[in-house]
Design a protein around this motif. Structure first.
Motif, short mmCIF file in Angstrom:
data_model
loop_
_atom_site.label_atom_id
_atom_site.label_comp_id
_atom_site.label_asym_id
_atom_site.label_seq_id
_atom_site.Cartn_x
_atom_site.Cartn_y
_atom_site.Cartn_z
N UNK A 1 -6.46 -4.40 16.44
CA UNK A 1 -5.76 -3.12 16.28
C UNK A 1 -4.27 -3.28 16.54
N UNK A 2 -3.91 -4.06 17.55
CA UNK A 2 -2.49 -4.32 17.82
C UNK A 2 -1.84 -5.07 16.66
N UNK A 3 -2.62 -6.01 16.08
CA UNK A 3 -2.10 -6.71 14.90
C UNK A 3 -1.84 -5.75 13.76
N UNK A 4 -2.78 -4.79 13.59
CA UNK A 4 -2.60 -3.80 12.53
C UNK A 4 -1.40 -2.91 12.83
N UNK A 5 -1.21 -2.55 14.10
CA UNK A 5 -0.04 -1.73 14.48
C UNK A 5 1.25 -2.47 14.16
N UNK A 6 1.28 -3.77 14.42
CA UNK A 6 2.47 -4.57 14.08
C UNK A 6 2.69 -4.57 12.57
N UNK A 7 1.58 -4.71 11.81
CA UNK A 7 1.71 -4.65 10.35
C UNK A 7 2.27 -3.30 9.91
N UNK A 8 1.75 -2.24 10.50
CA UNK A 8 2.23 -0.90 10.15
C UNK A 8 3.68 -0.72 10.54
N UNK A 9 4.07 -1.30 11.70
CA UNK A 9 5.46 -1.21 12.12
C UNK A 9 6.37 -1.94 11.15
N UNK A 10 5.91 -3.09 10.66
CA UNK A 10 6.69 -3.82 9.66
C UNK A 10 6.87 -2.99 8.39
N UNK A 11 5.79 -2.29 8.03
CA UNK A 11 5.87 -1.42 6.84
C UNK A 11 6.87 -0.29 7.08
N UNK A 12 6.76 0.30 8.29
CA UNK A 12 7.65 1.43 8.60
C UNK A 12 9.10 0.96 8.69
N UNK A 13 9.33 -0.23 9.27
CA UNK A 13 10.69 -0.75 9.37
C UNK A 13 11.22 -1.24 8.03
N UNK A 14 10.34 -1.59 7.12
CA UNK A 14 10.77 -2.11 5.82
C UNK A 14 11.03 -0.98 4.82
N UNK A 15 11.02 -1.36 3.55
CA UNK A 15 11.25 -0.41 2.46
C UNK A 15 10.02 -0.39 1.57
N UNK A 16 9.50 0.78 1.35
CA UNK A 16 8.33 0.91 0.49
C UNK A 16 8.80 1.12 -0.94
N UNK A 17 8.36 0.24 -1.78
CA UNK A 17 8.76 0.31 -3.20
C UNK A 17 7.59 0.83 -4.01
N UNK A 18 7.66 2.05 -4.52
CA UNK A 18 6.59 2.57 -5.37
C UNK A 18 6.64 1.90 -6.73
N UNK A 19 5.77 0.98 -6.98
CA UNK A 19 5.84 0.15 -8.20
C UNK A 19 5.66 0.98 -9.46
N UNK A 20 4.86 2.04 -9.36
CA UNK A 20 4.67 2.85 -10.58
C UNK A 20 5.98 3.55 -10.98
N UNK A 21 6.79 3.89 -9.94
CA UNK A 21 8.11 4.47 -10.27
C UNK A 21 9.02 3.41 -10.87
N UNK A 22 8.94 2.18 -10.28
CA UNK A 22 9.78 1.12 -10.84
C UNK A 22 9.42 0.86 -12.30
N UNK A 23 8.13 0.89 -12.59
CA UNK A 23 7.70 0.62 -13.98
C UNK A 23 8.29 1.66 -14.94
N UNK A 24 8.36 2.91 -14.46
CA UNK A 24 8.92 3.97 -15.29
C UNK A 24 10.40 3.70 -15.60
N UNK A 25 11.18 3.35 -14.54
CA UNK A 25 12.60 3.14 -14.75
C UNK A 25 12.88 1.82 -15.45
N UNK A 26 12.06 0.82 -15.19
CA UNK A 26 12.25 -0.46 -15.89
C UNK A 26 11.98 -0.29 -17.38
N UNK A 27 10.98 0.54 -17.70
CA UNK A 27 10.69 0.77 -19.13
C UNK A 27 11.86 1.50 -19.79
#
Length: 446
Positions: free
Chosen positions: A366-392
């Motif tokens: 669970x602590x490992x998962x919390x660290x993973x979640x913290x990395x996600x929260x500290x990072x940038x979430x890229x919605x790929x479906x949005x990128x596909x729209x703008x790339x197209x």
């Protein structure tokens, strides 16, 4: 997505009236607003058209430009704070739930550790109790009064001494009553028989055997009658009541009378053998004057009384010994009871240790998962479906320039467009935004 759909996706659009500025929408703009989205899509389309005009629609250059587009898209998403917060909301909630879960698991672990300490303490106490009980079992025969047991020390020695004395007395009584009963009821006297030979016949049992079954059974079993009477004397003597005293007196009288009958029969036969013509008939008055008569009675009755007293003493000593033995057995059962409790506690401890180990593993995961979640929260979430729209949109602008401005044959133009579409698909695969995984979230720690 098949080729026809891709071609429809990248159908040619009219060129913009004026070149668009390279500035992207500001991060403060609301990404949910339709005008913002439309402006952003138009910006990517115009950027594609402009970059294609600079490279003459070269598909190799398109690959590099798409990498730059993806980097720009990342930066744009990073600057959209509200959108990032919305995208990260589920991860933040999950992180909170995981932290709550860890608190619950930690409390559970601490509770089990307390249970472990308590059960180990119980085992130590039980083991100490077992040691004390075993020591008492060994010490009871020596110091029974120390444990409030009403039994004298050395009871075992007295018991065995009494038993050793009782055996020869029993044999004497058996020999005496076999001989006297045979002499009194079955033996035929002759003139050569002495008094002793008449009373104690060494071959009495063999003669009774030769005489018949009734004779041998009678002389064999009659000693047990007296032994039984002696046992009853002991039983009545245990409870000192008036009724039992009366019963004891009657038993002594009955035994005395039986011995008197045996003596009377023997003495009568001897009298008849030796009487003369002037001798009066034999009766009790004559019997009472004969020394042999009283000798037979007391040789049996007195020894019988002694046997009863020794037997009573042995039984009392045995009862004393039984008290100690019973106390020892009680303590031994307690030892077995506490040992079973120890075994049960050890099994429970094993289960608790296993549960603690499992809980620790879950906490670590669970602590490992919390660290993973913290990395996600500290990072940038890229919605790929949005990128596909703008790339197209970007690639559409790129292909629009090819269709409108590149002066080549239709076949060559179509080849260029197909190459650009292939480059576009390769880029989607690279960034994880292909058609099979449109809803995946691509993470990037910037």
């Amino acid at each position: 997505m098949d080729t026809s759909n891709i071609k429809n996706l990248f159908r040619l659009k009219p060129a913009p009236a004026e070149p668009a500025q390279e500035a992207l929408p500001k991060a403060e703009a609301n990404p949910d607003d339709e005008s913002f989205e439309e402006s952003r899509r138009r910006t990517y389309h115009e950027s594609g058209y402009r970059d294609s005009s600079r490279t003459s629609g070269n598909h190799s250059t398109l690959s590099i430009c798409l990498d730059a587009v993806y980097s720009k898209f990342q930066n744009e998403e990073k600057e959209m704070v509200e959108k990032q917060q919305k995208l990260k909301e589920s991860y933040v909630n999950e992180q909170k739930n995981r932290e709550t879960e860890i608190k619950a698991l930690t409390v559970s672990q601490e509770t089990r550790e307390e249970q472990l300490k308590t059960k180990n303490t119980e085992i130590e106490n039980h083991q100490h109790t077992i040691e004390n009980l075993k020591a008492e079992i060994l010490d009871l025969p020596r110091n029974p009064e120390k444990y409030n047991v009403k039994a004298g020390r050395g009871a075992s020695a007295k018991f065995w001494i009494g038993t050793i004395l009782l055996i020869p007395i029993t044999l004497y009584l058996a020999t005496f009553y076999i001989s006297t009963s045979y002499s009194a009821f079955f033996k035929s006297f002759d003139a050569k028989s002495t008094v002793i030979q008449s009373v104690l016949d060494a071959n009495a049992w063999m003669k009774a055997w030769n005489d018949g079954f009734i004779e041998v059974a009678f002389v064999t079993l009659i000693p047990f009658v007296f032994l039984g009477l002696g046992f009853l004397i002991h039983m009545f003597g245990e409870n000192k009541t008036k009724i039992n005293y009366i019963k004891l007196t009657l038993l002594f009288i009955v035994t005395f009378i039986f011995d008197a009958i045996l003596a009377y029969e023997i003495e009568s036969k001897l009298y008849e053998l030796n009487k003369i013509f002037e001798s009066p008939p034999f009766d009790l008055k004559i019997a009472f004057t004969k020394i042999q008569f009283w000798g037979i009675i007391f040789a049996g009755f007195v020894v019988y009384v002694i046997w009863g007293l020794v037997f009573d003493f042995i039984m009392k000593e045995h009862r004393e010994k039984d008290r100690i033995k019973n106390e020892q057995e009680i303590r031994q059962k307690k030892v077995e009871f506490f040992q079973e409790k120890i075994n049960t506690l050890k099994k429970e401890i094993e289960e608790i240790i296993a549960n603690i180990g499992n809980t620790k593993e879950v906490i670590i995961k669970t602590r490992g998962r919390i660290e993973e979640l913290q990395n996600i929260i500290d990072g940038v979430i890229i919605p790929t479906k949005d990128y596909k729209l703008y790339a197209s949109e970007y690639v559409q602008g790129w292909i629009t320039f090819i269709g409108e401005k590149i002066a080549v044959s239709k076949t060559e133009k179509q080849t260029m467009i197909d190459s650009c579409i292939d480059t576009y698909n390769t880029n989607l695969e690279t960034v994880g935004a292909n058609s099979d995984n449109q809803n995946l979230v691509y993470l990037s720690s910037l």
